[in-house]
Each structure stands twice: as structure tokens, then as C-alpha cells.
Enzyme design. Structure first.
Site, short mmCIF file in Angstrom:
data_model
loop_
_atom_site.label_atom_id
_atom_site.label_comp_id
_atom_site.label_asym_id
_atom_site.label_seq_id
_atom_site.Cartn_x
_atom_site.Cartn_y
_atom_site.Cartn_z
N ASP A 46 -14.29 13.07 63.58
CA ASP A 46 -13.73 14.42 63.60
C ASP A 46 -14.83 15.44 63.30
O ASP A 46 -14.62 16.65 63.39
CB ASP A 46 -12.54 14.56 62.61
CG ASP A 46 -12.92 14.30 61.17
OD1 ASP A 46 -14.06 13.85 60.92
OD2 ASP A 46 -12.08 14.56 60.28
N SER A 47 -16.04 14.94 63.02
CA SER A 47 -17.21 15.82 62.90
C SER A 47 -17.48 16.53 64.23
O SER A 47 -18.23 17.50 64.26
CB SER A 47 -18.43 15.02 62.46
OG SER A 47 -18.58 13.85 63.24
N ASP A 85 -11.31 8.86 65.17
CA ASP A 85 -11.12 9.45 63.84
C ASP A 85 -9.86 10.33 63.84
O ASP A 85 -9.76 11.25 64.66
CB ASP A 85 -12.34 10.31 63.51
CG ASP A 85 -12.64 10.36 62.04
OD1 ASP A 85 -11.89 9.76 61.25
OD2 ASP A 85 -13.65 11.01 61.68
N LYS A 115 -9.65 5.65 62.28
CA LYS A 115 -10.11 5.83 60.91
C LYS A 115 -9.33 6.96 60.27
O LYS A 115 -9.02 7.96 60.93
CB LYS A 115 -11.61 6.17 60.88
CG LYS A 115 -12.14 6.49 59.48
CD LYS A 115 -13.65 6.61 59.43
CE LYS A 115 -14.17 7.97 59.78
NZ LYS A 115 -13.71 9.07 58.92
N GLU A 117 -8.96 9.20 56.35
CA GLU A 117 -9.56 9.45 55.04
C GLU A 117 -8.54 9.31 53.92
O GLU A 117 -7.36 9.66 54.10
CB GLU A 117 -10.12 10.89 55.01
CG GLU A 117 -11.22 11.14 56.02
CD GLU A 117 -11.77 12.56 55.96
OE1 GLU A 117 -11.38 13.36 55.08
OE2 GLU A 117 -12.63 12.88 56.81
N GLU A 182 -18.57 7.48 51.78
CA GLU A 182 -19.45 8.64 52.00
C GLU A 182 -19.85 9.27 50.67
O GLU A 182 -18.99 9.55 49.81
CB GLU A 182 -18.72 9.67 52.88
CG GLU A 182 -19.56 10.90 53.18
CD GLU A 182 -19.04 11.74 54.34
OE1 GLU A 182 -18.04 11.34 55.00
OE2 GLU A 182 -19.64 12.79 54.60
O1 KIV Z 1 -16.46 12.39 61.34
C1 KIV Z 1 -17.49 11.77 61.03
O2 KIV Z 1 -18.55 11.92 61.65
C2 KIV Z 1 -17.41 10.85 59.91
C3 KIV Z 1 -18.67 10.18 59.47
C4 KIV Z 1 -19.54 11.11 58.74
C5 KIV Z 1 -18.40 8.96 58.68
O3 KIV Z 1 -16.37 10.66 59.36
#
Ligand code: KIV
Length: 279
Positions: A46-47, A85, A115, A117, A182
């Protein structure tokens, strides 16, 4: 050609002590390149929200945008294990909604896993029972960074470290296939990596994790500059220099030259010149 990486392959890597390499990817050419280079796992993070889409942090990116990027990445990847994500508020409201959204990553995005959080143990368990492989994410969790005091190391006190270790064990117990840790002290990450049977992938979590993850733009020199990050290229300088040279070439008529230009066959050209000269 490399074989498709599976969960059993990743578990075997943990067992034998072979470190797992993970990078983020959001588009076709990068996903194809890093897959061909031999990366084992790709996270459509999600980055993408702040790294590619220009939002201030990871929270604004939507489910539709995440599915869009996941589809692009899985179209490019032949071997790596691809994780989609789950964006902010796509799994926090109810377990039912979370499962529906997770299923979109698998059905539409063709991802191998999702994934999420935090400490959503029941959600992880229910997704796993529904057949969706889940990767957990503890320590600094960017979607709730404002509640964690900003982008700061988590688990520096004994009490906080104990809490993260307990949560990691509960995530494994709920059925997660992998855990991202993280920004936690290396000592805490080391204990967790040794206690869990599933692979623990670190970012700013020291060398004892079972693998490492970096944001591709950061490692190529197109993004942030954090302590835990290693730059492997300075693409920012390369891109800027190339664009400046291109602008100068256009203005100074150095591009295009004969080698970049198409011409007509001689006989056709003669006709053209004759006709257009008449007018
Ligand atoms: O979204 C992302 O890039 C992440 C990584 C930093 C683990 O969650």
C-alpha cells in the site's frame, strides 16, 4: 525457467536458513525485471499510495487502486510469490468485509496471499479458513502510525517488546503464513524469528529475520532515505541527468539525427518533391 515459489518453498527456506528476499512492485516493467532477477516474494504494497500515487501516506489508496496494481504485477510475474497489501479500512470494519476484500486480491488480482497490519487475529483465522493465505505485519504499522507516535521504532521497552512477541505468536496461531516486522529493535526481531515457525521478514528489524523487504523506489534511489534503508542505485540522479541531456539535445537540434529518422524511397520522394514544388 524458475519454478513458481510456493508457501512450502518459503517454509523450507526458513527451515534451512536460506534468507528470503522481498521487494515491493507496483508496475509491469519493474515486476518483470525483479522476478527475472530472482526475487522470491513481491509485495504490492500500500506504499504505492505515497511512493507512486503522490498521496501523503499509505492511507488514501483504495481497494480498486490496490487491485489495479496487483493485476499489473501478477501479469508480469512468473515465479515470485505475490502478496497484495490490504489498504486502510478494507479489513478493519468487519470480518465479513475483510474476507470479501481479501478475496478480490486472489480472484481479481491473482495474488498468492494478502497482507494486513496489526492484531486482527480473528480476521486472519477466518480468512485462512476461507482459503486465503495471510501475511501479518507488526511493529511500526504505517496505517496507524499516528497512534504509534509517528514513524518511530516500536518495542524499545521490555513491556512493549513482550507485547509484540505475544502478538506475533498469536498471528502465527491464527494461521498466518508469514509475518512482516517493521522498525523493531534487532533483539526483539531475533527472538520472534526464532520463536515462530513461519518466515519473519524484516524492514528495519535487523539481520536475524528470515528475510528482508525494501520498497523498490527507496532501494533504487527514487524515494526515501531512512536509516534502515540501503540504496543500491541513484536512479534519481540518472533520470534527472538523462532528462536534462534530452532537453538540451532537442533545443540544440542534436536529437533526432539521421539514425533516428525515417526516409521515403528515392522514386517516391522524387514524385513528392515534383508535385509539391509545382504548388
Ligand atoms: O506497503 C509496503 O511497502 C509495506 C512494506 C514497507 C513492508 O508494507
Amino acid at each position: 525457467m524458475r519454478k513458481k515459489i510456493t508457501i512450502s518453498h518459503l517454509m523450507e527456506m526458513k527451515r534451512t536458513g536460506e534468507k528470503i528476499a522481498m521487494l515491493t512492485a507496483y508496475d509491469y516493467p519493474i515486476a518483470k525485471l525483479i522476478d527475472e532477477a530472482g526475487i522470491e516474494t513481491i509485495l504490492v504494497g500500500d506504499s504505492v499510495s505515497n511512493v507512486v500515487l503522490g498521496y501523503p501516506d499509505t492511507r488514501p489508496v483504495t481497494m480498486d487502486e490496490m487491485i489495479y496494481h496487483t493485476k499489473i504485477v501478477t501479469r508480469a510475474v512468473k515465479s515470485a510469490f505475490v502478496i497484495g497489501d490490504m489498504p486502510f479500512m478494507s479489513y478493519q470494519i468487519s470480518v465479513e468485509e475483510a474476507i470479501k476484500n481479501a478475496a478480490r486480491f486472489i480472484k481479481e488480482g491473482m495474488a498468492d496471499a494478502v497482507k494486513l497490519e496489526g492484531t486482527f487475529f480473528e480476521t486472519i483465522e477466518r480468512m485462512t479458513n476461507a482459503g486465503i493465505p495471510v501475511v501479518g505485519h507488526l511493529g511500526l504499522t504505517p496505517q496507524s502510525a499516528s497512534l504509534q507516535g509517528g514513524y518511530v521504532v516500536q518495542g524499545k521497552s521490555y513491556e512493549k517488546a513482550k507485547e509484540i512477541i505475544k502478538n506475533a505468536e498469536n498471528i502465527e496461531r491464527a494461521g498466518a503464513i508469514m509475518l512482516v516486522l517493521e522498525m523493531v529493535p534487532k533483539e526483539v526481531a531475533s527472538i520472534i524469528s526464532h520463536r515462530l515457525k513461519i518466515p519473519v521478514i524484516g524492514i528495519g528489524a535487523g539481520p536475524d529475520c528470515d528475510g528482508q523487504v525494501l520498497v523498490i523506489h527507496d532501494m533504487l534511489g527514487l524515494g526515501g532515505n531512512f536509516k534502515f534503508l540501503k540504496r543500491y542505485s541513484n536512479l534519481d540522479t540518472i533520470i534527472k541527468n538523462s532528462v536534462e541531456e534530452y532537453i538540451s539535445d532537442v533545443k540544440n537540434k542534436k536529437f533526432p539525427t539521421e539514425e533516428h529518422t525515417f526516409s521515403m524511397p528515392e522514386n517516391e520522394l522524387k514524385k513528392l518533391i515534383k508535385n509539391y514544388r509545382k504548388k
